[in-house]
Design a protein around this motif. Structure first.
Motif, PDB file in Angstrom:
ATOM      1  N   SER A 422       0.863  -1.178   0.000  1.00  0.00           N
ATOM      2  CA  SER A 422       0.000   0.000   0.000  1.00  0.00           C
ATOM      3  C   SER A 422       0.897   1.223   0.000  1.00  0.00           C
ATOM      4  CB  SER A 422      -0.871  -0.046   1.249  1.00  0.00           C
ATOM      5  OG  SER A 422      -1.396   1.221   1.520  1.00  0.00           O
ATOM      6  N   TYR A 423       0.452   2.263  -0.696  1.00  0.00           N
ATOM      7  CA  TYR A 423       1.259   3.469  -0.794  1.00  0.00           C
ATOM      8  C   TYR A 423       0.410   4.669  -0.420  1.00  0.00           C
ATOM      9  CZ  TYR A 423       3.934   0.148  -3.455  1.00  0.00           C
ATOM     10  OH  TYR A 423       4.610  -0.972  -3.816  1.00  0.00           O
ATOM     11  N   GLY A 424       1.037   5.718   0.011  1.00  0.00           N
ATOM     12  CA  GLY A 424       0.217   6.873   0.362  1.00  0.00           C
ATOM     13  C   GLY A 424       1.017   8.142   0.544  1.00  0.00           C
ATOM     14  N   VAL A 425       0.273   9.220   0.555  1.00  0.00           N
ATOM     15  CA  VAL A 425       0.860  10.538   0.828  1.00  0.00           C
ATOM     16  C   VAL A 425      -0.043  11.234   1.840  1.00  0.00           C
ATOM     17  CG1 VAL A 425       1.957  10.836  -1.422  1.00  0.00           C
ATOM     18  CG2 VAL A 425      -0.394  11.569  -1.112  1.00  0.00           C
ATOM     19  N   ALA A 426       0.532  12.160   2.566  1.00  0.00           N
ATOM     20  CA  ALA A 426      -0.281  12.918   3.526  1.00  0.00           C
ATOM     21  C   ALA A 426       0.225  14.341   3.604  1.00  0.00           C
ATOM     22  CB  ALA A 426      -0.222  12.263   4.902  1.00  0.00           C
ATOM     23  N   LEU A 427      -0.709  15.243   3.651  1.00  0.00           N
ATOM     24  CA  LEU A 427      -0.365  16.651   3.858  1.00  0.00           C
ATOM     25  C   LEU A 427      -0.648  16.937   5.323  1.00  0.00           C
ATOM     26  CD1 LEU A 427       0.265  19.501   2.634  1.00  0.00           C
ATOM     27  CD2 LEU A 427      -2.196  19.790   2.417  1.00  0.00           C
ATOM     28  N   GLY A 437      -2.648  17.872  12.280  1.00  0.00           N
ATOM     29  CA  GLY A 437      -3.545  16.862  11.745  1.00  0.00           C
ATOM     30  C   GLY A 437      -2.981  16.395  10.428  1.00  0.00           C
ATOM     31  N   SER A 438      -3.775  15.673   9.659  1.00  0.00           N
ATOM     32  CA  SER A 438      -3.275  15.276   8.351  1.00  0.00           C
ATOM     33  C   SER A 438      -4.408  14.971   7.398  1.00  0.00           C
ATOM     34  CB  SER A 438      -2.328  14.077   8.466  1.00  0.00           C
ATOM     35  OG  SER A 438      -3.056  12.901   8.626  1.00  0.00           O
ATOM     36  N   ILE A 439      -4.112  15.177   6.135  1.00  0.00           N
ATOM     37  CA  ILE A 439      -5.044  14.824   5.069  1.00  0.00           C
ATOM     38  C   ILE A 439      -4.338  13.733   4.273  1.00  0.00           C
ATOM     39  CG2 ILE A 439      -6.278  15.700   3.047  1.00  0.00           C
ATOM     40  CD1 ILE A 439      -5.933  18.521   4.319  1.00  0.00           C
ATOM     41  N   HIS A 453      -7.434  13.578   9.586  1.00  0.00           N
ATOM     42  CA  HIS A 453      -7.445  13.549  11.044  1.00  0.00           C
ATOM     43  C   HIS A 453      -7.200  14.948  11.561  1.00  0.00           C
ATOM     44  CE1 HIS A 453      -6.554   9.195  11.068  1.00  0.00           C
ATOM     45  NE2 HIS A 453      -5.808   9.498  10.018  1.00  0.00           N
ATOM     46  N   LEU A 454      -7.774  15.205  12.692  1.00  0.00           N
ATOM     47  CA  LEU A 454      -7.474  16.447  13.391  1.00  0.00           C
ATOM     48  C   LEU A 454      -6.742  15.996  14.642  1.00  0.00           C
ATOM     49  CD1 LEU A 454      -8.342  19.294  12.676  1.00  0.00           C
ATOM     50  CD2 LEU A 454     -10.142  19.094  14.364  1.00  0.00           C
TER      51      LEU A 454
END
Ligand SMILES: Nc1ncnc2c1ncn2[C@@H]1O[C@H](COP(=O)(O)OP(=O)(O)OP(=O)(O)O)[C@@H](O)[C@H]1O
Ligand SMILES: [Mg+2]
Lengths: 458, 446
Positions: A422-427, A437-439, A453-454
């Protein structure tokens, strides 16, 4: 007055006069001829009087007519865009007036004051952390100030009807906790890595427990890794039912062999050891953390049972190991993190399967975030993650990560299995002190998942 | 030659004086002040950080101008590229007239602060991030008193005083700011004293409220307090001006603000003193009656977030190199996976609490930016920048020192550090901008 001063005065006069003489506001600068008086004025000129330096009271220079912000051709070029964005402009204008009146009514400071005053009254209101796919949720906590934090109660609820209750009394290292969880819309896709996304079933779990805990933190003296030992014991009562989700096969239909229905009573006890030596801001960027735990689920004596459920539950031992480490470089930290987690569950009677809710699971925030939450269930699991976190700008950082792992009937099977990836990115919006938090955007061969998430971001 | 220019100029001067104010709008005829306005802090932030940048990148007219390398030049300049005078925004001072270091110390004047003795506190500000109050001294003069955060004693008050005097010398209208020291016992409460409580309600002022304000600010070791006293500007406050558009009901405001030289050309001055808080809400228009007429005069106020100060804390080292939301920096970091190192990461913190964070080695005079985009700065062209840089260049070490001494830093290293940093930053601006000849077809600088 010296002659130089007169000359300087004359030049200043020329400058003052220029506006009256000039007519074209757009005249380009005369090459090489821009007057600049400081050199002259500084060579022996007498100081200007404070009257000279004071602000003028004369009517200011102005063009004959008000000048539009844009020239006609510019306005023409912008016209199509203007028309298209008209609704947006209206929205902007509304926002502007709304915000202004909000500020005039001091709404934000009022809210801040109220929210800041609540903890002093022992009330805490935050977003809930009920896990994935639980909907929007809130958490309401109560710690009566007169009890000096000896008693804490909290309740979380969400739009998908998930709920969670905790009441906890503590005295020094000792604590006594009561907990109740209702998770109505959990997913099950079958056992093992080979399960198919098409075989979706829905189940609900209801768990009640009472736990006596002991936690001891070895003094974190300088140079020593802070070490925490925890031990706990207490009865737990759990029932697995069919899920409450419409249009999703209920567990008893989809997977009759694993479906619960029976309430299982357990006596649970365990110990854990955790060493945490992570450091850094705004996110932890150096050091490591490790946690080892073992937890025994046995049948309780009648006296300790919370309900009159099955007194012959599946008895098992759960071993867990978790570790993460990070290295980082440069001032605004670019951090590489490695994390791994292993769960090994052994039933006392070989071949017995645990209740679905007790199985090890992957998917969503449990690991392999690109898969649906609860996508993989089995006795054991093994998952690893590599992330690279780097700053985007003052108030943002970015996280790129990859995960690999799987669930197995026994960990020995892991040798031959092809790991799921699984791969992903988060801002991650951040302050200088912490991420806020993150998007997230995660993807796998099966699905693409978006979430935010907050708080709660490390 | 010089004589001839001199004669011509003298003649021109006489002509102007003889003709009197021949400008189109002699607004002395108007006696009604324009409407009072206000700017929403949040909207200003959102508009300038999000909405306006989007509008700008999608603006075909701006695209054409960039392509043709034909920026719109300031509208209120003459053939020598100088501000057409008179101006109610700016007054020629350093760079145009001799201003002595002593005159910088006096600033807008009188520069004496409130007279010593008891002060009557008329209004307290308990909400918001920076506490403060309004006082009336024994001479009947009113001031707003602002403070330092406890961990950064002297920082914000110093910034407010030093920067306001530098901006005054550069030609702008600013309030008369000075450092004051007072004892708690010197404060009386005006009989009609009020404060706005945390819930935004107006309440009668009490001693407890005053104590609460003072408990949140830095205190001297001897128990006294250091504050920054800003003499209230005379006239009817009309609210802040915007760095774009006009006050359409002011007949003397006919040039869109974003096309005013004084505002566009303020960019290098802000860059010099790190005035990243240069935004609409930190300005004030007043309806003044002077020289036999009533008119709007435009002021800059609130320099508490200048130099190394962010008012409630030290400036972050990113200040000046990144907007709060900086799409360019974000895009660069994304494309390079964060491997392009930002200049600010090399900077050295002076570790002087009264300074906060400002430095002169890694200051980039070509791309300095405020906390969020300023509409007038966005329109700046090389000619505007050169205009402002020439003013910065006119500050000598003595001028700078005179302003910095007004901070009354306890630590002499702070004074020395700030003087040196300002000299360094001035020099960097000069070598970046004054070596080129300003031309009409100058390329867009961002
Ligand atoms: N010298 C002055 N003369 C007249 N009014 C002033 C003066 N200084 C400040 N004010 C008024 O007081 C308000 C607050 O001042 P200032 O901006 O300096 O403080 P601040 O800490 O930034 O507060 P705020 O967050 O309310 O802007 C300003 O909006 C302005 O209207
Ligand atoms: Mg302000």
């Amino acid at each position: 007055m010296t002659r130089n001063a007169l000359l300087a005065g004359a030049l200043v006069g020329a400058l003052l006069a220029a506006p009256a003489l000039g007519s074209m506001p757009d005249t380009p600068v005369a090459r090489g001829g821009a007057p600049f008086i400081v050199a002259l004025a500084d060579t022996g000129g007498a100081a200007a009087t404070s009257r000279d330096l004071g602000p003028t009271t004369a009517p200011p220079w102005n063009p004959p007519h008000a000048v539009p912000s844009a020239e006609p051709w510019e306005q023409a070029a912008r016209l199509p865009g203007r028309v298209v964005s008209l609704p947006l402009s209206l929205l902007g204008s509304l926002t502007r007036h709304g915000l202004l009146s909000m500020e005039e009514k001091h709404l934000v400071p009022r809210t801040v004051v109220i929210v800041a005053a609540l903890p002093r009254l022992g009330i805490i209101v935050t977003p809930a952390s009920l896990g994935d796919r639980t909907g929007l949720g809130g958490r309401f906590g109560l710690t009566p100030p007169f009890l000096k934090r000896a008693l804490e109660a909290e309740w979380s609820g969400s739009t998908r009807h998930y709920s969670r209750t905790r009441v906890r009394a503590s005295q020094g290292a000792l604590s006594l906790e009561y907990g109740y969880d209702w998770r109505p819309e959990e997913r099950f896709y079958g056992l093992s890595d080979g399960s198919s996304q098409k075989d979706t079933a829905s189940f609900a779990t209801q768990t009640t427990f009472v736990r006596l805990g002991l936690a001891y933190r070895f003094a974190a003296e300088t140079g020593h890794v802070p070490l925490e030992v925890r031990a706990w014991i207490g009865p737990r009562s759990q029932v697995v039912r069919d899920g409450r989700e419409d249009h999703v096969t209920p567990l008893s239909v989809g997977f009759p062999s694993v479906s619960g229905g029976v309430r299982q009573e357990h006596l649970v006890y365990g110990v854990s050891l955790e060493a945490d030596a992570r450091r850094g801001r705004p996110h932890w960027s150096r050091g490591a953390r490790a946690e080892l735990s073992v937890e025994q689920f046995t049948s309780p004596t009648r006296l300790l049972a919370l309900n009159d459920g099955s007194m012959a539950p599946v008895q098992f031992t759960r071993w867990g190991a978790k570790a993460e480490a990070g290295i980082s470089f440069w001032r605004d930290p670019r951090t590489i993190r490695f994390a791994g987690r292993i769960v090994n569950q052994v039933a006392d009677v070989a071949g017995q399967t645990l209740a679905v809710a007790d199985l090890a699971q992957l998917g969503g925030s449990q690991g392999l975030a690109g898969y649906e939450p609860g996508r993989f269930h089995d006795m054991d699991l093994m998952v690893g993650k590599v992330s690279y976190i780097f700053p985007l700008a003052q108030h943002y950082e970015f996280d790129i990560h990859a995960e690999a792992g799987g669930v197995f009937e026994t960990l020995r099977d892991a040798h031959d299995a092809t790991p799921k990836t699984s791969y992903g990115v988060a801002l991650r919006p951040r302050t200088a002190l912490a991420p806020l938090g993150s998007i997230n955007l995660d993807w796998s061969r099966e699905s693409v998942r978006f979430g935010f998430h907050l708080g709660g971001v490390e | 030659m010089i004589h001839r220019i001199g004669a011509a100029c003298t003649f021109a001067w006489c002509v102007t004086i003889a003709l009197g104010p021949s400008t189109a709008q002699s607004a002395g005829s108007r006696h009604v002040p324009p409407r009072t306005t206000d700017i929403s802090y949040y909207y200003d932030l959102a508009d300038n950080s999000v909405f306006r940048p989007i509008t700008r990148v999608t603006d075909p007219a701006l695209g054409i101008r960039k392509l043709m390398r034909h920026p719109r030049q300031a509208l209120n300049v003459d053939e020598h590229d100088q501000v057409r005078l008179p101006s109610t925004w700016w007054q020629p001072r350093l760079g145009y007239r001799t201003v002595t270091p002593q005159q910088i110390k006096t600033g807008p004047g009188p520069g004496t602060g409130p007279v010593a003795g008891r002060w009557k506190v008329t209004r307290a500000k308990t909400q918001g991030v920076t506490p403060g109050f309004f006082i009336k001294d024994q001479a009947g003069e009113s001031f707003i008193i602002k403070f330092d955060p406890p961990r950064q004693a002297e920082m914000a008050t110093a910034a407010d005083v030093v920067a306001s005097h530098l901006f005054w010398a550069a030609g702008y209208n600013v309030p008369d700011n000075s450092i004051v020291r007072f004892q708690r016992e010197d404060l009386d409460i005006a009989t009609d004293g009020t404060f706005t409580d945390e819930l935004g309600r107006k309440q009668p002022l009490t001693q407890e409220v005053l104590d609460r304000v003072l408990s949140r600010v830095a205190q001297n070791v001897d128990g006294s307090y250091r504050g920054m006293a800003s003499r209230l500007l005379k006239g009817k406050p009309l609210g802040p001006f915007e760095y774009r558009g006009r006050r359409t009901d002011d007949p003397e405001d006919l040039v869109p603000h974003e096309h005013r030289r004084e505002l566009r050309g303020m960019w290098p001055i802000c860059a010099w003193v790190n005035h990243a808080d240069c935004r609409g809400p930190n300005s004030l228009d007043l309806w003044v009656t002077a020289g036999g007429r009533s008119f709007v005069r435009h002021h800059l106020i609130d320099f508490g977030s200048c130099l190394g100060s962010a008012a409630v804390a030290a400036r972050s080292p990113q200040t000046g190199s990144e907007y709060f939301v900086d799409y360019g920096v974000i895009a660069r970091s994304l494309l390079t996976l964060g491997l392009a190192r930002s200049g600010w990461e090399e900077t050295v913190d002076p570790e002087l609490p009264s300074i906060g964070f400002i430095e002169g080695f890694d200051f980039d005079p070509g791309s300095w930016r405020p906390d969020y985009p300023n509409p007038a700065f966005d329109e700046r062209t090389t000619r505007d920048i050169v205009w402002g840089t020439r003013i910065v260049a006119a500050f000598t070490e003595e001028h700078i020192r005179a302003a910095v001494e007004l901070a009354h830093y306890t630590d002499p290293r702070a004074t020395e550090y700030l003087v040196q940093v300002l000299i360094q930053r001035r020099n960097l601006l000069m070598s970046r901008w004054l070596s080129t000849t300003p031309t009409a077809t100058a390329p867009f600088e961002p």
